[in-house]
Each structure stands twice: as C-alpha cells, then as structure tokens.
Scaffold this active site. Structure first.
Site, PDB file in Angstrom:
ATOM      1  N   SER A  20       4.752   2.101 -11.901  1.00  0.00           N
ATOM      2  CA  SER A  20       3.567   2.724 -12.683  1.00  0.00           C
ATOM      3  C   SER A  20       2.830   3.524 -11.445  1.00  0.00           C
ATOM      4  CB  SER A  20       2.562   1.744 -13.365  1.00  0.00           C
ATOM      5  OG  SER A  20       2.490   0.567 -12.403  1.00  0.00           O
ATOM      6  N   ASP A  57      10.125  -9.062  -6.808  1.00  0.00           N
ATOM      7  CA  ASP A  57       8.774  -9.417  -6.214  1.00  0.00           C
ATOM      8  C   ASP A  57       8.931  -9.094  -4.705  1.00  0.00           C
ATOM      9  OD1 ASP A  57       6.353 -10.522  -5.307  1.00  0.00           O
ATOM     10  OD2 ASP A  57       6.498 -12.258  -6.287  1.00  0.00           O
ATOM     11  N   ILE A  58       8.319  -7.747  -4.323  1.00  0.00           N
ATOM     12  CA  ILE A  58       8.199  -7.828  -2.844  1.00  0.00           C
ATOM     13  C   ILE A  58       7.612  -8.630  -1.908  1.00  0.00           C
ATOM     14  CG2 ILE A  58       6.449  -6.177  -2.556  1.00  0.00           C
ATOM     15  CD1 ILE A  58       8.769  -4.009  -1.666  1.00  0.00           C
ATOM     16  N   ASN A  84       4.849   2.586  -0.800  1.00  0.00           N
ATOM     17  CA  ASN A  84       3.443   2.958  -1.918  1.00  0.00           C
ATOM     18  C   ASN A  84       3.143   1.631  -2.489  1.00  0.00           C
ATOM     19  OD1 ASN A  84       2.036   4.328  -4.390  1.00  0.00           O
ATOM     20  ND2 ASN A  84       3.511   3.123  -5.194  1.00  0.00           N
ATOM     21  N   TYR A 148      -8.920  -5.782   0.959  1.00  0.00           N
ATOM     22  CA  TYR A 148      -8.035  -5.010   0.543  1.00  0.00           C
ATOM     23  C   TYR A 148      -8.176  -3.912   1.674  1.00  0.00           C
ATOM     24  CZ  TYR A 148      -6.647  -0.445  -1.917  1.00  0.00           C
ATOM     25  OH  TYR A 148      -6.121   0.509  -2.063  1.00  0.00           O
TER      26      TYR A 148
HETATM   27  N1  NAD Z   1      -5.366   4.100  -7.792  1.00  0.00           N
HETATM   28  C1  NAD Z   1      -6.367   4.274  -6.817  1.00  0.00           C
HETATM   29  O1  NAD Z   1      -7.612   4.590  -6.969  1.00  0.00           O
HETATM   30  C2  NAD Z   1      -5.709   4.028  -5.355  1.00  0.00           C
HETATM   31  C3  NAD Z   1      -6.549   4.308  -4.446  1.00  0.00           C
HETATM   32  C4  NAD Z   1      -6.405   4.173  -3.046  1.00  0.00           C
HETATM   33  C5  NAD Z   1      -4.916   3.512  -2.690  1.00  0.00           C
HETATM   34  N2  NAD Z   1      -4.259   3.466  -3.776  1.00  0.00           N
HETATM   35  C6  NAD Z   1      -2.803   2.883  -3.214  1.00  0.00           C
HETATM   36  O2  NAD Z   1      -1.927   3.268  -4.120  1.00  0.00           O
HETATM   37  C7  NAD Z   1      -0.805   2.411  -4.100  1.00  0.00           C
HETATM   38  C8  NAD Z   1      -0.355   2.478  -5.455  1.00  0.00           C
HETATM   39  O3  NAD Z   1      -1.491   2.170  -6.423  1.00  0.00           O
HETATM   40  P1  NAD Z   1      -1.534   2.402  -8.001  1.00  0.00           P
HETATM   41  O4  NAD Z   1      -3.104   2.752  -8.124  1.00  0.00           O
HETATM   42  O5  NAD Z   1      -0.671   3.184  -8.321  1.00  0.00           O
HETATM   43  O6  NAD Z   1      -1.414   0.864  -8.445  1.00  0.00           O
HETATM   44  P2  NAD Z   1      -0.803   0.208  -9.848  1.00  0.00           P
HETATM   45  O7  NAD Z   1      -1.284  -0.925  -9.906  1.00  0.00           O
HETATM   46  O8  NAD Z   1      -0.904   1.247 -10.692  1.00  0.00           O
HETATM   47  O9  NAD Z   1       0.801   0.389  -9.641  1.00  0.00           O
HETATM   48  C9  NAD Z   1       1.533  -0.532  -8.309  1.00  0.00           C
HETATM   49  C10 NAD Z   1       2.871  -0.723  -8.759  1.00  0.00           C
HETATM   50  O10 NAD Z   1       3.264  -1.869  -7.941  1.00  0.00           O
HETATM   51  C11 NAD Z   1       4.144  -2.603  -8.582  1.00  0.00           C
HETATM   52  N3  NAD Z   1       3.828  -4.063  -7.975  1.00  0.00           N
HETATM   53  C12 NAD Z   1       2.919  -4.782  -7.952  1.00  0.00           C
HETATM   54  N4  NAD Z   1       2.928  -6.056  -7.212  1.00  0.00           N
HETATM   55  C13 NAD Z   1       4.408  -5.896  -7.010  1.00  0.00           C
HETATM   56  C14 NAD Z   1       5.241  -6.767  -6.312  1.00  0.00           C
HETATM   57  N5  NAD Z   1       4.556  -8.109  -5.851  1.00  0.00           N
HETATM   58  N6  NAD Z   1       6.412  -6.637  -6.087  1.00  0.00           N
HETATM   59  C15 NAD Z   1       6.786  -5.322  -6.585  1.00  0.00           C
HETATM   60  N7  NAD Z   1       6.126  -4.390  -7.096  1.00  0.00           N
HETATM   61  C16 NAD Z   1       4.903  -4.812  -7.561  1.00  0.00           C
HETATM   62  C17 NAD Z   1       3.439  -2.751 -10.081  1.00  0.00           C
HETATM   63  O11 NAD Z   1       4.283  -3.324 -10.810  1.00  0.00           O
HETATM   64  C18 NAD Z   1       3.161  -1.187 -10.156  1.00  0.00           C
HETATM   65  O12 NAD Z   1       4.302  -0.584 -10.652  1.00  0.00           O
HETATM   66  C19 NAD Z   1      -1.307   1.151  -3.626  1.00  0.00           C
HETATM   67  O13 NAD Z   1      -0.853   0.773  -2.458  1.00  0.00           O
HETATM   68  C20 NAD Z   1      -2.774   1.389  -3.595  1.00  0.00           C
HETATM   69  O14 NAD Z   1      -3.484   0.402  -2.607  1.00  0.00           O
HETATM   70  C21 NAD Z   1      -4.469   3.502  -5.156  1.00  0.00           C
END
Ligand code: NAD
Lengths: 263, 217
Positions: A20, A57-58, A84, A148
């Site tokens: 996602s 689960d990573i 990511n 975080y």
């Molecule tokens: N959305 C933002 O505003 C934002 C801002 C800065 C950084 N980020 C970074 O971008 C990256 C992606 O964020 P996002 O917004 O798409 O998050 P999200 O929560 O929408 O997606 C994260 C994905 O990681 C998977 N995941 C979570 N825990 C897991 C686990 N234990 N094992 C395997 N998979 C797992 C989830 O199922 C999901 O598909 C992250 O590293 C986040 O810190 C996001």
C-alpha cells in the site's frame, strides 16, 4: 559493460512495504519503467504485475531472512533495493513506554539492514548496485513523533555510512525523504486540527499534500543506471517543507500578488 | 575577551548549577565535566538506563547526554544485534526525556545538550554508531520542538574530530589545529548558559574544520 547490460535489462528490484501507500506506487512505477519488481509486505495483497512476492512480518528477522532467500533463489541476484517499509505512531514523549521506539527500530531500521545484507553479495559480485532508503522530512525533527524521527535520522546517517562503505564497488546508496504524503499512514497519524499538523500543513510552500507517485519519481531517478555518480544523498520530496516550517508568513503569496501595487 | 569555560573561577558549592551527566563516562567526558565544574556547574553522574530517583524527583536545570561508547561495527553485524544495540540507547534516552522533562511540566527553563561523536556524519564501516548517533540526533531535534512550550531547550554538540588522534600529527592545510576537549566543553557551556534561552534544536560541530564543506546534518 555490466552497467550498460543493466540499463538494457531493467533487471529486478526489491521493494519492501509494497502492498500500500508509497511502496505500492513505487512498485507500479518501477514495473512501468521495465523492472521485474519483487515485493515484501505483511499484507498479502500486493499490487498487480509483480514478478515475485512474499508475505512476511519484516520485524521478525529469522522469518524475513527466509522470505528474502526464497525470492533470491527464485529470481537470482537483485541489484536494486528500495527500503520503503516503515511506519510511525503519533506519541508525545510524556506518554512513551519505549514500545514505539522498539517497534520502529525493528520495522524502520532492522528491515533496511536485513534487506541490504540479503542483496549485497549479488551487488558486490556484479560491481553494481542501487540502494534507496525512504527516510522522511521528520529526520530533521518532529514533535509528537520523536521515536519515528530517531529512526529516520538514523536511516539518514546509515545512508551516508553505507554510501561510503560500497562506493568503490559501484554500489550507490541514497535516500528519498518524503514530506506529507497522501497515504493511510499519514491520515492515520495526523488529525487535521492538531497544532503540529497545522504547522506542517501551513509550512508547505506548495500548500498541498504530496502524492505517492511523486515519491516514486525520485526513487526511479536514483535507481537509474545513469544515476551512477550520485551517492550518499538525500532528496527531499516535500513541496518545500524541508526549507523549514517557519511561520506561515515565511511562505509568501504567489509573486503576482506579492508585487501588486498597494492601494 | 569573553571568558572561556575553563577560565571561569570555581564558585561556592551551594551556588553551583546542578548538571546531570547522563551516560558512560570516558576520560574525554570526565575532562568536560571537570571543565564545566570550574565554570560553575556541579556535575552529577547517571547512567542512561538508570536515572536516580532523586534526579527524577527534582530534575536538574542542566542535562548533558554523553555520546554512547560503541565499538566500530560494520554492516555485516547480525540484525538482531544491531536492533539490540539501538534499543539499548534510544529506548532509555526517550524514557529519560519523559521522566526528567515531559512529566515535570511547564516553565522549567531546563537546558539539555546532547553530545554526539562524528559517527553521526556516517563514516564508513561504522553501521551501529552511525545509526545510534543519527537516532540521538533525531530525538534531540524532536525534543527541541516538543519541549519548546515548556521553555526547555535541546541542542547538539558534535565532537567533530578523533579525540584519540595525536594532536601534533600533520593536518591537511584547510584545517585548524585539532580541537581539545576544552573547546568541546566551551560549546556545551554556551548552550547550557541561561542567556542561550532562545537557542534550541541546533547542531554545533567542534571540529577545527574537519567537518566543514561536508553535507549539513
Ligand atoms: N506518508 C507519509 O506522509 C510519509 C512521510 C515521510 C516518510 N514516509 C515513509 O514512507 C514509507 C512508506 O510509508 P506509507 O505512508 O506508504 O505507509 P503505509 O502505512 O501506507 O504503508 C506501509 C506498508 O508497509 C507494510 N508493513 C507495515 N508493517 C510491516 C511489517 N511488519 N512487515 C512487512 N510489511 C509491513 C504495510 O502493510 C503497508 O503496505 C515509510 O518508510 C514511511 O516512514 C511516509
């Protein structure tokens, strides 16, 4: 030359957290770019078109190592990696128990090292590799999100360290630092009227939230074979937020309005 | 000329400002403590994972978090060990901020300085220290924002040189002579000073030019 062969082949790229949000957009973009995209996620609903996927689960290193080994056994060396996967939890310092930090150390940092270790032997043999770590603008500090921010600042530091570790072997390590991006993670953790969220919203010079595809654009750039002389860098994709979320007045009106004669 | 921290005469014990020194002391940080002591602080040692109840009951107005002492370990470290190392530093650091600052409430004027070593810049073959120092930097910057309403400041001083290096060794032309420990103590004293009440979330490298022209942190 290996690099030219890579450019022709596309080759495979591993993207974590692919089901996602930003990871899903990155995967779809890289498929469109011609790569064979391999994915990992705890959620067993990957985007269409992946060349390989493992649900795991990573945060569980032993299981994640097995999943990575299976992907590599089935698809051969992986010369591109996008770290990511990551998450965050809104939490004031006063409410912390250490659990958020422990969880994010595993999810945001342990995962990156685990995946790097899995793909590194192939990259070293090929004397070519591209690693992109997804950090965050929060690496520069974020109230209500200190655990975080710590993991993202740590990943930024690791990006520089790993860039130096492997630079001489043709392996680049860079980071993309998203600002406020329209994903479930963002909407889950950012109640619209909380003061810190207002600060960030008003601090974005572009005055809008970013889209995951805009992160994928930067990732694709770093993965490109032609991005061969760039390493240890962080590209903030944040609508200008990393310029510093000062007072809203710091973000001027569009120039036409600003220079309009005063009545 | 303004007085350097080490030039300031010792003051009477009762008028000294209590300074909690959190972390594992080394010869280097012990010298910093001695220098700050001469500048009017009364250092009280504490371990990151064992903050004394007395400090929690009556938190000191000045807190110096010492850099964790870490072996040089590269990216081949087992992930489990890497995570353990980060848990051992970042978790108690967060709890320390909770217990000494967040739970104490408003209008404290507490000054926190986090001292980091140059692993925060991401040197080669130093995965654990790079991550740990980077993590502490993220914590410090976030605390600066979160604790500003409490009038608490949080700043970072980077020891941007190798204290174990021979100070007389030849240096590159663009560098000042290798700084000494007193130069680091002086930077810490600057941030601890009540007159620095408007300075927070900042990073100051004491490096004699060694970190100049590199990427900002
Ligand atoms: N959305 C933002 O505003 C934002 C801002 C800065 C950084 N980020 C970074 O971008 C990256 C992606 O964020 P996002 O917004 O798409 O998050 P999200 O929560 O929408 O997606 C994260 C994905 O990681 C998977 N995941 C979570 N825990 C897991 C686990 N234990 N094992 C395997 N998979 C797992 C989830 O199922 C999901 O598909 C992250 O590293 C986040 O810190 C996001």
């Amino acid at each position: 030359m290996i690099q030219e062969r890579q450019a022709l082949n596309g080759g495979s790229v591993l993207v974590t957290g692919v089901a996602s949000g930003i990871g899903r957009s990155i995967a779809l973009r890289l498929i469109a770019d011609g790569y064979a995209v391999l994915g990992l996620d705890i959620d067993p609903s990957p985007p269409p078109g992946l060349a390989g996927f493992e649900a795991v689960d990573i945060t569980q290193p032993a299981e994640a190592r097995k999943a990575l080994a299976q992907l590599l056994a089935a698809h051969g060396a992986v010369l591109r990696l996008v770290n990511n996967v990551g998450s965050s939890r809104r939490e004031n310092v006063i409410d912390s128990s250490g659990d958020t930090q422990r969880w994010l150390n595993r999810l945001n940092l342990g995962s990156a090292l685990l995946c790097l270790q899995a793909v590194l032997p192939g990259m070293r043999e090929a004397r070519f590799g591209r690693v992109v770590n997804i950090t965050s603008r929060a690496a520069m500090g974020r109230e209500t999100r200190s655990a975080y921010s710590a993991t993202k600042s740590a990943l930024a530091s690791l990006t520089r360290s790993w860039a130096r570790d492997f630079a001489a072997e043709g392996i680049t390590v860079n980071a993309v630092g998203p600002g406020t991006i329209n994903t479930d993670l963002f909407s889950r953790n950012n109640p619209p009227n909380a003061p810190d969220v207002t600060r960030l919203r008003e601090g974005v010079p572009m005055r809008r939230i970013g889209e995951p595809e805009e992160i994928a654009q930067a990732v694709s750039f770093f993965l490109d074979t032609r991005s061969s002389y760039i390493t240890g860098q962080t590209l903030y994709v944040c609508g200008g937020l990393s310029l510093g979320a000062v007072s809203p007045a710091g973000n001027g009106p569009p120039l036409d309005d600003a220079i309009a004669p005063r009545p | 000329m303004p007085a350097r921290a080490d030039d300031v005469p010792a003051t009477a014990e009762q008028s000294r400002t209590p300074l909690l020194l959190v972390g594992t002391p080394t010869d280097f940080t012990t010298t910093i403590a001695a220098t700050l002591s001469k500048a009017g602080y009364a250092p009280v040692p504490a371990q990151l994972d064992d903050i004394p109840a007395s400090a929690i009951a009556a938190p000191p107005p000045a807190i110096l978090v010492l850099p964790p002492v870490l072996d040089r370990v590269d990216a081949r470290i087992p992930v489990e060990d890497f995570i353990d190392a980060l848990d051992a530093i970042l978790v108690p650091a967060g709890l320390m901020a909770r217990d000494l600052v967040a739970r104490r409430g408003a209008d404290q004027g507490t000054r926190i300085v986090v001292l980091l070593d140059s692993a925060v810049t991401g040197p080669a073959h130093n995965t654990v220290a790079a991550a740990a120092m980077g993590g502490l930097l993220g914590l410090a910057r976030s605390w600066a924002l979160e604790f500003a309403p409490l009038l608490v400041t949080v700043n970072v001083v980077v020891i941007g040189f190798d204290p174990a290096a021979d100070p007389g060794a030849p240096r590159l032309p663009h560098m000042l002579p290798q700084p000494d420990v007193k130069a680091v103590a002086h930077a810490v004293a600057f941030f601890l000073d009540p007159r620095a009440a408007s300075i927070t979330g900042q990073v100051l490298s004491v490096c004699g030019g060694r970190l100049a022209s590199g990427l900002p942190l």
